[in-house]
Design an enzyme around this catalytic site. Structure first.
Site, short mmCIF file in Angstrom:
data_model
loop_
_atom_site.label_atom_id
_atom_site.label_comp_id
_atom_site.label_asym_id
_atom_site.label_seq_id
_atom_site.Cartn_x
_atom_site.Cartn_y
_atom_site.Cartn_z
N GLY A 53 0.83 -1.20 0.00
CA GLY A 53 0.00 0.00 0.00
C GLY A 53 0.86 1.24 0.00
N ALA A 54 1.96 1.20 -0.77
CA ALA A 54 2.99 2.24 -0.67
C ALA A 54 2.91 3.30 -1.76
CB ALA A 54 4.38 1.59 -0.67
N ARG A 95 0.83 5.77 -1.78
CA ARG A 95 0.48 7.07 -1.19
C ARG A 95 0.33 6.94 0.32
NH1 ARG A 95 -5.88 7.61 -3.22
NH2 ARG A 95 -6.62 5.80 -2.08
N ASP A 141 -1.92 -7.57 -5.98
CA ASP A 141 -3.09 -7.61 -5.09
C ASP A 141 -2.70 -8.51 -3.92
OD1 ASP A 141 -5.44 -8.16 -3.74
OD2 ASP A 141 -6.57 -8.76 -5.53
N TYR A 148 -13.78 -2.93 9.09
CA TYR A 148 -12.45 -2.35 9.26
C TYR A 148 -11.94 -2.54 10.69
CZ TYR A 148 -8.79 1.28 8.74
OH TYR A 148 -7.61 1.98 8.68
N THR A 205 -12.86 -4.77 12.87
CA THR A 205 -12.61 -6.20 13.10
C THR A 205 -11.28 -6.62 12.49
OG1 THR A 205 -14.98 -6.69 13.15
CG2 THR A 205 -13.50 -8.53 12.69
N LYS A 215 -8.70 -4.69 11.80
CA LYS A 215 -7.59 -4.03 12.50
C LYS A 215 -7.35 -4.65 13.88
CE LYS A 215 -6.21 -1.03 9.43
NZ LYS A 215 -4.97 -1.33 8.68
#
Length: 252
Positions: free
Chosen positions: A12-13, A15, A62, A153, A155, A157
């Site tokens: 997820g790099a 941004r 992905d 989200y 759950t 995290k």
């Protein structure tokens, strides 16, 4: 690239927190695999790193797809060397109140956050165990404590915290640590999307958030990157299985 240069992967790099983390780790001397869904989206992060004299490559993958993870990690191995640092930051939002949340809203969030962290960690730990050294940092969130409209989200995290603690127990004997960072309000495109969802101008959203934060300001991606930098350092070799709330005040 020198043979002794350690290799880090940040998911997820393209941004936000992921981009800031990739840039910081490159500054710290790591060669960085910049991973996001679309390799082209990683261009800015890679350019920032290489312009400053660092080493990075863009990888499109992905993280919720097993074959894509295998191929993406092979790309890092071929381009940079064996990865021994992994930052599982990739995440998506599919916010809704529980009565309006669809099956796909739930599954998509679990897929990226939990399955993604699992697939990436399972693949990278082989290189870490072989090297007898490694660092895994998982991005949790203050939402793990519960947050309206984020059953999926929060759950995911919270689940990452349990995953982190188990990795720490299983991999510790190989010189590998695993920790989680739980950011509070961080000013990113993702929080801007949340503001849009609730129909509040982003500036007002930021001000409202800052008013609830003891240090009196919203977090910046670099605030998280700095903590990642410490956790992946040799100085942090006795810190493992921890969840560090980086939220400008006490949580949990």
């Amino acid at each position: 690239m020198s043979g002794s240069q350690r290799v880090a992967i940040v998911t997820g790099a393209a941004r936000g927190i992921g981009a800031a983390t990739a840039v910081r780790l490159a500054r710290d001397g790591f060669a960085v695999g910049v991973v996001d869904l679309d390799a082209d989206a990683c261009k800015d992060t890679v350019d920032t790193i290489t312009t400053a004299g660092g080493t990075a490559i863009a990888v499109g993958a992905d993280v919720s797809d097993s074959d894509a993870v295998t191929a993406g990690i092979q790309q890092v191995v071929d381009g940079l060397g064996a990865p021994t640092v992994l930052v599982n930051n990739a995440g998506i939002l599919r916010d809704n109140l529980i009565f309006k949340m669809s099956d796909s809203d739930w599954d998509a969030v679990m897929g990226v956050h939990l399955r993604g962290a699992f697939l990436m960690s399972r693949a990278v730990q082989k290189f870490q165990v072989e090297a007898k050294w490694g660092r895994i940092v998982n991005l949790s969130s203050t939402s793990a404590l519960g947050n309206r409209g984020q059953a999926n989200y929060s759950t995911a995290k919270a689940g990452l915290q349990g995953f982190t603690k188990t990795l720490a127990i299983e991999l510790g004997r190989y010189g590998v640590t695993a920790n989680a960072i739980a950011p509070g309000f961080i000013q990113t495109d993702m929080t801007a999307a949340t503001a849009e969802r609730v129909g509040v101008p982003f500036d007002d959203f930021i001000k409202a958030a800052a008013s609830q934060i003891p240090v009196g300001r919203p977090g910046q991606p670099e605030d998280i990157a700095g903590v990642v930098s410490f956790l992946v350092s040799d100085d942090a070799s006795f810190v493992s299985g921890q969840v560090i709330y980086v939220a400008g005040g006490p949580r949990a």
